[in-house]
Design a protein around this motif. Sequence first.
Motif, PDB file in Angstrom:
ATOM      1  N   GLU A 143     -97.897 -91.839 -27.963  1.00  0.00           N
ATOM      2  CA  GLU A 143     -97.331 -92.657 -27.302  1.00  0.00           C
ATOM      3  C   GLU A 143     -95.759 -92.886 -27.469  1.00  0.00           C
ATOM      4  OE1 GLU A 143     -99.862 -96.273 -27.182  1.00  0.00           O
ATOM      5  OE2 GLU A 143     -98.207 -97.293 -28.233  1.00  0.00           O
ATOM      6  N   HIS A 144     -95.112 -93.214 -26.073  1.00  0.00           N
ATOM      7  CA  HIS A 144     -93.706 -93.558 -26.189  1.00  0.00           C
ATOM      8  C   HIS A 144     -93.528 -94.644 -25.478  1.00  0.00           C
ATOM      9  CE1 HIS A 144     -93.847 -91.460 -22.516  1.00  0.00           C
ATOM     10  NE2 HIS A 144     -92.465 -91.523 -22.394  1.00  0.00           N
ATOM     11  N   PHE A 173     -96.912-101.519 -28.806  1.00  0.00           N
ATOM     12  CA  PHE A 173     -97.117-100.053 -29.096  1.00  0.00           C
ATOM     13  C   PHE A 173     -97.930 -99.818 -30.329  1.00  0.00           C
ATOM     14  CE2 PHE A 173     -93.588-100.751 -26.207  1.00  0.00           C
ATOM     15  CZ  PHE A 173     -93.831 -99.546 -25.469  1.00  0.00           C
ATOM     16  N   GLY A 174     -98.582 -98.665 -30.589  1.00  0.00           N
ATOM     17  CA  GLY A 174     -99.130 -98.015 -31.612  1.00  0.00           C
ATOM     18  C   GLY A 174    -100.140 -98.855 -32.134  1.00  0.00           C
ATOM     19  N   TYR A 222    -103.107 -88.438 -30.458  1.00  0.00           N
ATOM     20  CA  TYR A 222    -102.660 -89.213 -29.413  1.00  0.00           C
ATOM     21  C   TYR A 222    -101.255 -89.615 -29.727  1.00  0.00           C
ATOM     22  CZ  TYR A 222    -102.207 -93.133 -26.104  1.00  0.00           C
ATOM     23  OH  TYR A 222    -101.654 -93.736 -25.172  1.00  0.00           O
ATOM     24  N   ILE A 266     -96.655 -80.054 -30.688  1.00  0.00           N
ATOM     25  CA  ILE A 266     -95.936 -81.402 -30.552  1.00  0.00           C
ATOM     26  C   ILE A 266     -94.848 -81.430 -30.211  1.00  0.00           C
ATOM     27  CG2 ILE A 266     -95.919 -83.638 -31.274  1.00  0.00           C
ATOM     28  CD1 ILE A 266     -97.706 -82.962 -33.518  1.00  0.00           C
ATOM     29  N   VAL A 267     -93.914 -80.664 -30.705  1.00  0.00           N
ATOM     30  CA  VAL A 267     -92.249 -80.897 -30.672  1.00  0.00           C
ATOM     31  C   VAL A 267     -91.834 -79.526 -30.671  1.00  0.00           C
ATOM     32  CG1 VAL A 267     -92.239 -81.406 -33.184  1.00  0.00           C
ATOM     33  CG2 VAL A 267     -90.320 -82.047 -31.510  1.00  0.00           C
ATOM     34  N   VAL A 271     -92.263 -96.253 -36.208  1.00  0.00           N
ATOM     35  CA  VAL A 271     -92.283 -95.040 -35.504  1.00  0.00           C
ATOM     36  C   VAL A 271     -92.768 -93.825 -36.138  1.00  0.00           C
ATOM     37  CG1 VAL A 271     -90.499 -95.868 -33.784  1.00  0.00           C
ATOM     38  CG2 VAL A 271     -89.812 -94.417 -35.743  1.00  0.00           C
ATOM     39  N   SER A 272     -93.220 -92.754 -35.592  1.00  0.00           N
ATOM     40  CA  SER A 272     -93.667 -91.585 -36.214  1.00  0.00           C
ATOM     41  C   SER A 272     -93.746 -90.477 -34.922  1.00  0.00           C
ATOM     42  CB  SER A 272     -94.555 -91.659 -36.960  1.00  0.00           C
ATOM     43  OG  SER A 272     -95.734 -90.876 -36.673  1.00  0.00           O
ATOM     44  N   GLY A 273     -92.567 -89.597 -34.943  1.00  0.00           N
ATOM     45  CA  GLY A 273     -92.524 -88.471 -34.172  1.00  0.00           C
ATOM     46  C   GLY A 273     -92.811 -87.130 -34.741  1.00  0.00           C
ATOM     47  N   PHE A 287     -91.678 -92.779 -31.007  1.00  0.00           N
ATOM     48  CA  PHE A 287     -93.122 -92.244 -30.742  1.00  0.00           C
ATOM     49  C   PHE A 287     -94.212 -92.837 -31.640  1.00  0.00           C
ATOM     50  CE2 PHE A 287     -90.177 -88.824 -29.378  1.00  0.00           C
ATOM     51  CZ  PHE A 287     -90.840 -88.701 -28.319  1.00  0.00           C
ATOM     52  N   TRP A 288     -95.235 -93.148 -31.157  1.00  0.00           N
ATOM     53  CA  TRP A 288     -96.364 -93.623 -32.066  1.00  0.00           C
ATOM     54  C   TRP A 288     -97.520 -92.406 -32.164  1.00  0.00           C
ATOM     55  CZ3 TRP A 288     -93.278 -96.467 -29.008  1.00  0.00           C
ATOM     56  CH2 TRP A 288     -92.521 -97.275 -29.803  1.00  0.00           C
ATOM     57  N   LYS A 289     -98.175 -92.122 -33.258  1.00  0.00           N
ATOM     58  CA  LYS A 289     -99.174 -91.243 -33.121  1.00  0.00           C
ATOM     59  C   LYS A 289    -100.436 -91.649 -33.793  1.00  0.00           C
ATOM     60  CE  LYS A 289     -97.312 -88.155 -36.241  1.00  0.00           C
ATOM     61  NZ  LYS A 289     -96.320 -86.728 -36.512  1.00  0.00           N
ATOM     62  N   LYS A 290    -101.585 -91.393 -33.135  1.00  0.00           N
ATOM     63  CA  LYS A 290    -102.832 -91.791 -33.689  1.00  0.00           C
ATOM     64  C   LYS A 290    -103.746 -90.587 -33.970  1.00  0.00           C
ATOM     65  CE  LYS A 290    -105.785 -94.175 -31.258  1.00  0.00           C
ATOM     66  NZ  LYS A 290    -106.442 -95.501 -30.648  1.00  0.00           N
ATOM     67  N   HIS A 308     -90.632 -83.065 -26.506  1.00  0.00           N
ATOM     68  CA  HIS A 308     -91.755 -83.634 -27.315  1.00  0.00           C
ATOM     69  C   HIS A 308     -92.901 -84.245 -26.417  1.00  0.00           C
ATOM     70  CE1 HIS A 308     -93.248 -86.263 -30.405  1.00  0.00           C
ATOM     71  NE2 HIS A 308     -92.272 -86.018 -31.242  1.00  0.00           N
ATOM     72  N   TRP A 335    -103.593 -94.642 -37.272  1.00  0.00           N
ATOM     73  CA  TRP A 335    -102.174 -94.623 -36.878  1.00  0.00           C
ATOM     74  C   TRP A 335    -101.285 -93.882 -37.800  1.00  0.00           C
ATOM     75  CZ3 TRP A 335    -100.435 -94.956 -31.886  1.00  0.00           C
ATOM     76  CH2 TRP A 335    -101.536 -95.730 -30.911  1.00  0.00           C
ATOM     77  N   ILE A 336    -100.676 -92.863 -37.772  1.00  0.00           N
ATOM     78  CA  ILE A 336     -99.970 -92.307 -38.568  1.00  0.00           C
ATOM     79  C   ILE A 336     -98.425 -92.739 -38.710  1.00  0.00           C
ATOM     80  CG2 ILE A 336     -98.990 -89.885 -39.314  1.00  0.00           C
ATOM     81  CD1 ILE A 336    -101.938 -90.232 -38.993  1.00  0.00           C
ATOM     82  N   GLU A 337     -98.104 -93.185 -39.997  1.00  0.00           N
ATOM     83  CA  GLU A 337     -96.393 -93.440 -40.117  1.00  0.00           C
ATOM     84  C   GLU A 337     -95.869 -92.666 -41.175  1.00  0.00           C
ATOM     85  OE1 GLU A 337     -96.410 -97.595 -41.571  1.00  0.00           O
ATOM     86  OE2 GLU A 337     -97.663 -98.261 -39.771  1.00  0.00           O
TER      87      GLU A 337
END
Lengths: 83, 157
Positions: free
Chosen positions: B50-51, A7-8, B48, B91-92, A80-82, B121-124, B80, B133-135
Amino acid sequence: MARILFFGKLADAAGGRSRDWPLNEATKTIDDLVSALCAKEDALASALNEKSVRFIINEMIAPRDAAISDEDEIAFLPPVSGG
Amino acid sequence: MINIASAPFDPGAELSAFEKKASGAGAVVSFIGKVRATAGEDTVKALYLEHYPGVTERSIGEIESEARQRWAIDDAHIIHRVGELQPGEPIVMVCVASAHRREAFEAADFLMDYLKTKAMFWKKEVREGGEAWIEPRKEDYKDAARWRGSARDDEEE
Protein backbone atom coordinates in the motif's frame (compact mmCIF):
# COMPACT_ATOMS: atom_id res chain seq x y z
CA MET A 1 -13.65 17.00 12.08
CA ALA A 2 -10.07 15.86 11.49
CA ARG A 3 -9.39 13.01 9.08
CA ILE A 4 -7.05 10.39 10.49
CA LEU A 5 -5.22 7.90 8.25
CA PHE A 6 -3.47 4.74 9.40
CA PHE A 7 -1.00 2.85 7.19
CA GLY A 8 0.48 -0.65 7.24
CA LYS A 9 0.37 -2.42 10.58
CA LEU A 10 -1.17 0.66 12.23
CA ALA A 11 -4.32 0.17 10.12
CA ASP A 12 -4.52 -3.39 11.48
CA ALA A 13 -4.12 -2.10 15.05
CA ALA A 14 -6.73 0.62 14.49
CA GLY A 15 -9.14 -1.81 12.83
CA GLY A 16 -9.41 0.42 9.74
CA ARG A 17 -7.49 2.68 7.40
CA SER A 18 -9.18 5.93 8.31
CA ARG A 19 -11.52 7.59 10.74
CA ASP A 20 -13.00 11.01 11.35
CA TRP A 21 -12.20 12.43 14.74
CA PRO A 22 -13.55 15.60 16.34
CA LEU A 23 -10.75 17.64 17.88
CA ASN A 24 -11.43 19.58 21.05
CA GLU A 25 -9.63 21.79 23.58
CA ALA A 26 -7.68 18.78 24.84
CA THR A 27 -6.35 17.76 21.41
CA LYS A 28 -4.17 20.60 20.17
CA THR A 29 -1.14 18.57 19.02
CA ILE A 30 -0.41 15.17 17.50
CA ASP A 31 0.77 14.06 20.92
CA ASP A 32 -2.63 14.99 22.41
CA LEU A 33 -4.36 13.10 19.59
CA VAL A 34 -2.25 9.99 20.25
CA SER A 35 -3.27 10.15 23.93
CA ALA A 36 -6.93 10.55 23.00
CA LEU A 37 -6.84 7.65 20.52
CA CYS A 38 -4.89 5.46 22.93
CA ALA A 39 -7.21 6.09 25.87
CA LYS A 40 -9.81 3.83 24.30
CA GLU A 41 -7.81 1.14 22.52
CA ASP A 42 -4.91 -0.86 23.98
CA ALA A 43 -3.77 -2.45 20.70
CA LEU A 44 -3.61 0.97 19.05
CA ALA A 45 -1.87 2.48 22.09
CA SER A 46 1.13 0.16 21.91
CA ALA A 47 1.35 0.49 18.10
CA LEU A 48 1.13 4.31 18.03
CA ASN A 49 3.64 4.74 20.83
CA GLU A 50 6.42 2.88 19.03
CA LYS A 51 9.36 5.20 18.45
CA SER A 52 9.50 4.36 14.75
CA VAL A 53 6.03 5.85 14.05
CA ARG A 54 6.13 9.06 11.99
CA PHE A 55 3.44 11.67 11.50
CA ILE A 56 2.14 13.62 8.52
CA ILE A 57 -0.16 16.64 8.68
CA ASN A 58 -1.76 17.64 5.37
CA GLU A 59 0.84 15.65 3.42
CA MET A 60 3.85 17.20 5.21
CA ILE A 61 6.03 15.34 7.74
CA ALA A 62 5.48 16.81 11.20
CA PRO A 63 6.95 16.30 14.68
CA ARG A 64 4.90 14.78 17.48
CA ASP A 65 4.40 18.17 19.15
CA ALA A 66 3.05 19.80 15.95
CA ALA A 67 -0.24 21.71 16.27
CA ILE A 68 -3.32 20.23 14.61
CA SER A 69 -6.70 21.69 13.77
CA ASP A 70 -10.12 20.34 12.95
CA GLU A 71 -9.77 20.52 9.15
CA ASP A 72 -6.47 18.61 9.03
CA GLU A 73 -5.64 15.25 7.50
CA ILE A 74 -3.35 13.53 9.99
CA ALA A 75 -1.53 10.33 8.99
CA PHE A 76 0.28 7.81 11.18
CA LEU A 77 3.08 5.95 9.41
CA PRO A 78 4.94 2.82 10.55
CA PRO A 79 8.44 2.20 9.09
CA VAL A 80 8.29 2.25 5.30
CA SER A 81 9.39 -0.66 3.14
CA GLY A 82 9.36 -0.50 -0.62
CA GLY A 83 11.01 -2.51 -3.38
CA MET B 1 9.08 9.33 -14.87
CA ILE B 2 7.42 7.87 -11.81
CA ASN B 3 4.64 5.33 -12.13
CA ILE B 4 2.72 3.82 -9.22
CA ALA B 5 1.05 0.85 -10.87
CA SER B 6 -1.97 -0.96 -9.45
CA ALA B 7 -1.89 -3.63 -12.18
CA PRO B 8 0.94 -5.93 -13.36
CA PHE B 9 3.44 -4.38 -15.77
CA ASP B 10 5.68 -5.86 -18.48
CA PRO B 11 9.35 -5.09 -17.69
CA GLY B 12 10.45 -5.96 -21.22
CA ALA B 13 8.03 -3.49 -22.78
CA GLU B 14 8.96 -0.82 -20.20
CA LEU B 15 12.68 -1.24 -20.87
CA SER B 16 12.14 -1.16 -24.61
CA ALA B 17 10.13 2.08 -24.37
CA PHE B 18 12.70 3.63 -22.02
CA GLU B 19 15.57 2.66 -24.31
CA LYS B 20 13.86 4.31 -27.28
CA LYS B 21 13.17 7.47 -25.28
CA ALA B 22 16.79 7.65 -24.09
CA SER B 23 18.21 6.97 -27.53
CA GLY B 24 21.04 9.50 -27.17
CA ALA B 25 22.46 7.86 -24.03
CA GLY B 26 25.52 5.62 -24.15
CA ALA B 27 24.42 3.45 -21.22
CA VAL B 28 21.12 2.07 -19.95
CA VAL B 29 20.90 0.13 -16.66
CA SER B 30 17.72 -1.55 -15.46
CA PHE B 31 16.78 -3.43 -12.30
CA ILE B 32 13.68 -5.53 -11.63
CA GLY B 33 12.65 -6.49 -8.09
CA LYS B 34 10.33 -9.50 -7.87
CA VAL B 35 8.12 -11.15 -5.26
CA ARG B 36 9.97 -14.04 -3.62
CA ALA B 37 8.14 -17.35 -3.30
CA THR B 38 9.57 -18.11 0.14
CA ALA B 39 10.11 -16.31 3.46
CA GLY B 40 12.59 -18.38 5.45
CA GLU B 41 10.98 -21.81 5.81
CA ASP B 42 7.55 -20.48 4.93
CA THR B 43 5.81 -20.26 1.54
CA VAL B 44 4.64 -16.84 0.34
CA LYS B 45 1.12 -16.88 -1.08
CA ALA B 46 0.85 -13.16 -1.91
CA LEU B 47 2.35 -9.77 -1.19
CA TYR B 48 0.19 -6.75 -0.46
CA LEU B 49 1.61 -3.26 -1.00
CA GLU B 50 0.00 0.00 0.00
CA HIS B 51 1.00 3.63 -0.47
CA TYR B 52 -0.10 7.14 0.48
CA PRO B 53 -1.36 8.64 -2.81
CA GLY B 54 0.33 11.96 -3.53
CA VAL B 55 2.79 11.71 -0.67
CA THR B 56 4.39 8.51 -1.99
CA GLU B 57 4.85 9.97 -5.48
CA ARG B 58 6.47 13.05 -3.91
CA SER B 59 8.81 10.94 -1.75
CA ILE B 60 10.00 9.08 -4.87
CA GLY B 61 10.35 12.39 -6.74
CA GLU B 62 12.70 13.63 -4.00
CA ILE B 63 14.76 10.43 -4.27
CA GLU B 64 14.98 10.82 -8.04
CA SER B 65 15.98 14.51 -7.72
CA GLU B 66 18.75 13.52 -5.36
CA ALA B 67 20.02 10.91 -7.84
CA ARG B 68 19.99 13.57 -10.58
CA GLN B 69 22.02 15.91 -8.36
CA ARG B 70 24.60 13.24 -7.62
CA TRP B 71 25.06 11.69 -11.07
CA ALA B 72 24.93 13.06 -14.60
CA ILE B 73 22.00 10.96 -15.72
CA ASP B 74 20.00 11.64 -18.87
CA ASP B 75 16.77 9.99 -17.79
CA ALA B 76 15.25 7.76 -15.11
CA HIS B 77 12.09 5.68 -14.98
CA ILE B 78 10.74 4.23 -11.73
CA ILE B 79 7.75 1.88 -11.67
CA HIS B 80 6.46 0.57 -8.35
CA ARG B 81 3.53 -1.77 -7.87
CA VAL B 82 0.81 -1.41 -5.24
CA GLY B 83 -2.06 -3.76 -4.45
CA GLU B 84 -1.92 -7.53 -4.31
CA LEU B 85 0.97 -9.32 -6.03
CA GLN B 86 1.70 -12.99 -6.64
CA PRO B 87 5.12 -14.68 -6.24
CA GLY B 88 7.25 -14.12 -9.33
CA GLU B 89 5.55 -10.85 -10.27
CA PRO B 90 7.70 -7.71 -10.63
CA ILE B 91 7.28 -5.24 -7.72
CA VAL B 92 9.65 -2.54 -8.81
CA MET B 93 11.60 -1.52 -11.89
CA VAL B 94 14.28 1.15 -12.12
CA CYS B 95 15.76 2.25 -15.46
CA VAL B 96 18.56 4.81 -15.71
CA ALA B 97 20.21 6.23 -18.81
CA SER B 98 23.48 8.15 -18.89
CA ALA B 99 26.36 8.94 -21.21
CA HIS B 100 28.64 6.33 -19.61
CA ARG B 101 27.93 3.16 -17.63
CA ARG B 102 29.28 4.11 -14.18
CA GLU B 103 26.72 6.88 -13.56
CA ALA B 104 23.85 4.63 -14.66
CA PHE B 105 24.97 1.68 -12.48
CA GLU B 106 25.49 3.83 -9.40
CA ALA B 107 22.31 5.87 -9.81
CA ALA B 108 20.21 2.69 -10.24
CA ASP B 109 21.85 1.15 -7.14
CA PHE B 110 21.20 4.34 -5.14
CA LEU B 111 17.58 4.58 -6.33
CA MET B 112 16.89 1.00 -5.22
CA ASP B 113 18.55 1.46 -1.81
CA TYR B 114 16.44 4.56 -1.18
CA LEU B 115 13.24 3.04 -2.56
CA LYS B 116 13.69 0.17 -0.07
CA THR B 117 14.17 2.40 2.97
CA LYS B 118 12.72 5.88 2.26
CA ALA B 119 9.89 5.69 -0.27
CA MET B 120 6.45 5.56 1.33
CA PHE B 121 5.26 2.01 0.82
CA TRP B 122 4.12 -0.60 3.29
CA LYS B 123 4.09 -4.28 2.45
CA LYS B 124 2.52 -7.31 3.98
CA GLU B 125 3.48 -10.88 3.21
CA VAL B 126 0.65 -13.38 3.21
CA ARG B 127 2.34 -16.69 4.06
CA GLU B 128 1.11 -20.23 4.57
CA GLY B 129 1.84 -19.70 8.26
CA GLY B 130 0.11 -16.30 8.61
CA GLU B 131 0.53 -12.65 7.67
CA ALA B 132 3.41 -10.30 8.48
CA TRP B 133 4.15 -6.63 7.77
CA ILE B 134 7.68 -6.37 6.37
CA GLU B 135 10.14 -3.74 7.55
CA PRO B 136 13.54 -3.08 5.98
CA ARG B 137 16.29 -5.44 7.16
CA LYS B 138 19.47 -4.16 8.83
CA GLU B 139 21.25 -4.83 5.52
CA ASP B 140 18.80 -2.53 3.71
CA TYR B 141 19.54 0.38 6.07
CA LYS B 142 23.27 -0.39 5.80
CA ASP B 143 23.03 -0.36 2.00
CA ALA B 144 21.25 3.01 2.06
CA ALA B 145 23.86 4.42 4.47
CA ARG B 146 26.58 3.80 1.86
CA TRP B 147 25.38 6.91 0.05
CA ARG B 148 25.53 9.14 3.12
CA GLY B 149 27.25 12.48 2.75
CA SER B 150 24.52 14.38 0.94
CA ALA B 151 22.95 17.39 2.66
CA ARG B 152 19.64 15.56 3.04
CA ASP B 153 21.10 12.55 4.85
CA ASP B 154 23.21 14.72 7.12
CA GLU B 155 20.03 16.41 8.28
CA GLU B 156 18.26 13.14 8.91
CA GLU B 157 20.96 11.13 10.62
